[in-house]
Design a protein around this motif. Structure first.
Motif, mmCIF file in Angstrom:
data_model
loop_
_atom_site.group_PDB
_atom_site.id
_atom_site.type_symbol
_atom_site.label_atom_id
_atom_site.label_comp_id
_atom_site.label_asym_id
_atom_site.label_seq_id
_atom_site.Cartn_x
_atom_site.Cartn_y
_atom_site.Cartn_z
ATOM 1 N N GLN A 1 -4.723 -2.979 -8.147
ATOM 2 C CA GLN A 1 -4.359 -1.742 -7.396
ATOM 3 C C GLN A 1 -3.049 -1.931 -6.654
ATOM 4 O OE1 GLN A 1 -6.401 0.782 -6.442
ATOM 5 N NE2 GLN A 1 -4.314 1.389 -5.431
ATOM 6 N N SER A 2 -2.146 -1.042 -6.835
ATOM 7 C CA SER A 2 -0.818 -1.268 -6.395
ATOM 8 C C SER A 2 -0.679 -0.325 -5.232
ATOM 9 C CB SER A 2 0.429 -0.846 -7.625
ATOM 10 O OG SER A 2 1.296 -0.845 -7.165
ATOM 11 N N THR A 3 -0.388 -0.644 -4.055
ATOM 12 C CA THR A 3 -0.170 0.380 -3.045
ATOM 13 C C THR A 3 1.375 0.545 -2.921
ATOM 14 O OG1 THR A 3 -2.012 -0.660 -2.049
ATOM 15 C CG2 THR A 3 -0.593 0.475 -0.363
ATOM 16 N N ILE A 4 1.676 1.920 -2.631
ATOM 17 C CA ILE A 4 3.038 2.203 -2.057
ATOM 18 C C ILE A 4 3.131 2.338 -0.705
ATOM 19 C CG2 ILE A 4 4.853 3.765 -2.310
ATOM 20 C CD1 ILE A 4 3.597 4.767 -4.936
ATOM 21 N N VAL A 5 4.077 1.567 -0.069
ATOM 22 C CA VAL A 5 4.517 1.929 1.537
ATOM 23 C C VAL A 5 5.853 2.396 1.883
ATOM 24 C CG1 VAL A 5 2.816 -0.037 2.094
ATOM 25 C CG2 VAL A 5 5.114 -0.639 1.724
ATOM 26 N N GLN A 6 6.001 2.429 3.052
ATOM 27 C CA GLN A 6 7.367 3.080 3.310
ATOM 28 C C GLN A 6 8.654 2.583 3.187
ATOM 29 O OE1 GLN A 6 7.450 4.383 7.406
ATOM 30 N NE2 GLN A 6 9.432 5.393 7.375
ATOM 31 N N ASP A 7 8.759 1.126 3.397
ATOM 32 C CA ASP A 7 9.914 0.359 2.991
ATOM 33 C C ASP A 7 9.404 -1.269 2.886
ATOM 34 O OD1 ASP A 7 9.265 -0.677 5.861
ATOM 35 O OD2 ASP A 7 10.649 0.745 6.627
ATOM 36 N N ILE A 8 10.518 -1.999 2.685
ATOM 37 C CA ILE A 8 10.498 -3.391 2.387
ATOM 38 C C ILE A 8 9.915 -4.131 3.647
ATOM 39 C CG2 ILE A 8 12.699 -3.966 3.399
ATOM 40 C CD1 ILE A 8 10.795 -5.135 -0.188
ATOM 41 N N GLU A 9 9.890 -3.639 4.824
ATOM 42 C CA GLU A 9 9.494 -4.123 6.080
ATOM 43 C C GLU A 9 7.673 -4.060 6.056
ATOM 44 O OE1 GLU A 9 10.700 -6.392 8.056
ATOM 45 O OE2 GLU A 9 12.547 -6.471 6.779
ATOM 46 N N MET A 10 7.380 -2.972 5.463
ATOM 47 C CA MET A 10 5.879 -2.801 5.546
ATOM 48 C C MET A 10 5.424 -3.544 4.680
ATOM 49 S SD MET A 10 4.661 -0.546 7.688
ATOM 50 C CE MET A 10 3.447 -0.283 6.733
ATOM 51 N N VAL A 11 6.307 -3.752 3.388
ATOM 52 C CA VAL A 11 5.641 -4.691 2.335
ATOM 53 C C VAL A 11 5.371 -6.120 2.897
ATOM 54 C CG1 VAL A 11 6.249 -5.905 0.366
ATOM 55 C CG2 VAL A 11 6.794 -3.598 0.481
ATOM 56 N N ALA A 12 6.262 -6.471 3.704
ATOM 57 C CA ALA A 12 6.264 -7.881 4.533
ATOM 58 C C ALA A 12 4.810 -7.878 5.317
ATOM 59 C CB ALA A 12 7.461 -8.192 5.460
ATOM 60 N N MET A 13 4.780 -6.667 6.285
ATOM 61 C CA MET A 13 3.673 -6.706 7.129
ATOM 62 C C MET A 13 2.142 -6.806 6.223
ATOM 63 S SD MET A 13 4.840 -6.726 10.118
ATOM 64 C CE MET A 13 6.124 -7.918 9.480
ATOM 65 N N LYS A 14 2.098 -6.012 5.149
ATOM 66 C CA LYS A 14 1.036 -6.071 4.384
ATOM 67 C C LYS A 14 0.444 -7.445 3.977
ATOM 68 C CE LYS A 14 -0.807 -2.781 2.031
ATOM 69 N NZ LYS A 14 -1.945 -2.131 2.862
ATOM 70 N N THR A 15 1.824 -8.043 3.594
ATOM 71 C CA THR A 15 1.544 -9.499 2.895
ATOM 72 C C THR A 15 1.214 -10.693 3.916
ATOM 73 O OG1 THR A 15 3.602 -9.092 1.578
ATOM 74 C CG2 THR A 15 2.909 -11.238 1.870
#
Length: 651
Positions: free
Chosen positions: A343-357
């Motif tokens: 399951q690949s989720t698309i988020v707004q920007d690279i910072e949101m990637v870090a937050m989900k991580t």
């Protein structure tokens, strides 16, 4: 500059403390073996625990098994879905992965900030025709193709397909799929107006196109009129190439090709797709989903050979499910992959990637994981993941001055090797490594890493670059000489490192500026030869990639080279020599190519065509704490993706 360094030194105090904690964790990254092997209640014979190579392959597999996820789906038995000569996994060398027999099930969660693209899924899913374990290039083995044979003169290559291999829709894969891809697509001038250089003799722009011979349903030959031993590594790894260039699902794509379907029958489909009447080529290209389009909506239902196939697409993410006809098994006879879904989720920007991580909502992340965020990752490991370190497959922040930028004053300065040597001497690589990479890198191993501001200033003096009353260097036109960096934020370390380089080069009296621009604008300006100075990565650690940044520091000369002299401008002899060595390496066998690459590196050292300040950089890997078969820190981080079908969730 002093203020910058003072703040950096405070950060380093924290980093040094963190490093002790990180180092202490490195020995405990190997996951524990699961209690029960995959398959039915009766455990399979114990296979070798070493990963990759012949050591992991049993003498005989007596029983094949499938994931429980496939039960009740009205499929043929697993033995009938697999080719007769299925591949037993050996994606990683034994010294990089202690392979465990896995258990089936689970959904692997990834995250991306780029619509229609998830780099981690791309690498995990993509299947080349051949394989090089650990992406090292030291050995070339079969993958989609079972095997190959190269003639003594390195001109003819015989390829053997896997008998009984099937597309994800259950249709057989034969040499008809090869013939269609080559004769009806590659050699169709409407679909392929420019024949690929890498499929020309010697991999050169002036080489004649390849010739195809179909021997039988499972054997074909490709031949050239000059030696081209480098073809094999190109089929295995170079450019992250998949099987799509030479192998396409003919049974599916013929319905969109005017040779097989009359144009009048294609017109409704052309209209439905939003194209103008007669634009069958656009329709075909839309329906022909390549490896780099596996996350596009058109990929749903497209026949593939990947471990997972796209089944759901939306603006918020994509879902991939296991391919029931995937051709690989583990040493115990379990059809791969172990994991049922991605399951690949698309988020707004690279910072949101870090937050989900850091929230523990991601099971695997490499592409978007940043070394600069390693303290943050480690602080939040309690959320169910591990933050590991492996080797980066690129030099991530190479510095480029465009020697072909259309300004005579600029060219006179930057094309003088003394200027480039001066700039190299002004790069404090130790400070770069400590400040940006927390010590997890080494000085570049191609160029001289010496830091000597006095010698750098002397070289600029020798060039006649005098200083004005304010101490700024003047160019040949008598004006203050400016280096205007324009960068994208393609990676988290690009902006802070460029800021540091700006301050270092200012100490030479140069006027150095930096502007961050949109990545699309950055690409547009680069293609238009409008960037004077920038920063981006190249694949210098991977000898077979051959991307020595020529499109950044010499775009006009590079165009001359790639077009066989038909476009661009003729470069000086030193650049021609570099191009020739790169070409010779691309055409040679791995053993010969590595010797040529050593010569390329020597030319880079002599001329400093661009700046490679650091090497052997570490890259974070964020993995679910229960994820097994993760290679050790001796491997390239991206090689972990290449063995994704071997991942499994354990205890």
């Amino acid at each position: 500059m002093k203020k910058w360094r003072k703040s950096v030194s405070l950060l380093l105090v924290f980093v040094l403390m963190l490093t002790l904690a990180l180092t202490g964790c490195q020995g405990n990254n190997a996951p524990a073996a699961p209690e029960q092997a995959a398959g039915p209640e009766k455990s399979p014979e114990k296979a070798s625990s070493s990963g990759g190579g012949a050591a992991a392959i049993p003498a005989k597999i007596t029983e094949l098994r499938q994931s429980p996820y496939l039960e009740g789906k009205n499929l043929p038995p697993v033995k009938d879905r697999l080719p007769a000569d299925y591949k037993i996994t050996n994606e990683m060398p034994a010294n990089q992965l202690k392979y465990e027999i896995g258990t089936y099930g689970g959904t692997l969660r990834t995250v991306t900030s780029v619509p229609d693209w998830d780099a981690d899924v791309f690498v995990m899913n993509n299947e080349p025709l051949l394989n090089t374990p650990g992406i090292l290039g030291d050995q070339i083995t079969g993958n989609v193709l079972k095997d190959y044979k190269m003639s003594d003169d390195q001109k003819t290559f015989t390829f053997f397909m896997r008998k009984g291999l099937k597309w994800s829709d259950g249709q057989p894969v034969t040499t008809e799929d090869v013939r269609f891809a080559v004769e009806d697509v590659l050699f169709n001038e409407e679909l392929t107006p420019i024949f690929p250089i890498w499929l020309r003799s010697g991999g050169q722009s002036d080489g004649t196109p390849m010739k195809l011979e179909i021997v039988d349903d499972y054997t074909f030959k490709i031949s050239f009129d000059r030696p081209y031993g480098g073809l094999l590594i190109r089929l295995a790894i170079q450019g992250w190439r998949g099987y799509n260039d030479l192998l396409k699902p003919a049974h599916y794509l013929k319905q969109f090709h005017k040779k097989y379907t009359p144009l009048e029958k294609l017109e409704p489909l052309i209209k439905e797709a939003g194209f103008q009447p007669g634009e069958w080529v656009n329709l075909f290209n839309l329906k022909d989903v390549t490896e780099r389009e596996m996350s596009h909506p058109e990929a749903v239902g497209f026949p593939v050979l990947y471990p997972w196939m796209l089944t759901k697409y939306s603006e918020s993410g994509t879902t991939y499910e296991r391919n029931p006809y995937y051709f690989k098994v583990d040493p115990a006879g379990n059809q791969l992959p172990y994991i049922d879904k991605i399951q690949s989720t698309i988020v707004q920007d690279i910072e949101m990637v870090a937050m989900k991580t850091i929230a523990g909502e991601v099971d695997f992340s490499r592409e978007s994981a940043a070394l600069i965020k390693m303290p943050l990752y480690k602080e939040n490991e309690k959320n169910g993941y591990k933050a590991l370190l492996a080797n980066m497959h690129v030099t991530p922040t190479d510095i480029f001055l465009n020697l072909n930028y259309d300004d005579p004053n600029w060219q006179k300065v930057v094309q003088d090797v003394r200027f480039r040597k001066a700039l190299s001497l002004a790069l404090n690589r130790k400070e770069i490594i400590d400040t940006i990479y927390f010590g997890f890198a080494k000085p570049g191993n191609i160029e001289d890493p010496t830091f000597d501001l006095a010698q750098a200033n002397k070289l600029l003096d020798d060039m006649g670059m005098q200083k004005d009353a304010s101490g700024r260097r003047l160019g040949p036109d008598g004006k203050v000489f400016t280096i205007p960096f324009e960068i994208g934020a393609q990676a988290p370390d690009i902006v802070p490192l460029t800021q540091l380089v700006v301050e270092m080069w200012k100490e030479l009296g140069l006027n150095v500026t930096m502007k961050t621009i949109d990545q699309q604008l950055w690409s547009t300006r680069r293609e238009a030869n409008q960037l004077q100075a920038t920063m981006i990565w190249t694949h210098t650690p991977l000898w077979y990639m051959g991307d020595w940044g020529t499109g950044y520091w010499a775009p006009v000369w590079d165009k001359w080279h790639s077009s066989g002299g038909k476009q661009g401008a003729e470069p000086p002899e030193a650049v021609k020599k570099l191009f020739q060595l790169i070409d010779e390496a691309a055409a040679a066998t791995p053993e010969e190519a590595k010797k040529k690459i050593d010569q390329v590196k020597q030319e880079m050292k002599n001329n400093i065509w661009y700046f490679i300040p650091i090497s052997e950089v570490k890259q974070p890997l964020i993995v679910n704490a229960k994820l097994h078969n993760i290679p050790n820190d001796a491997s390239f981080a991206i090689a972990t993706n290449f063995s994704g079908e071997q991942f499994f969730f354990g205890k």
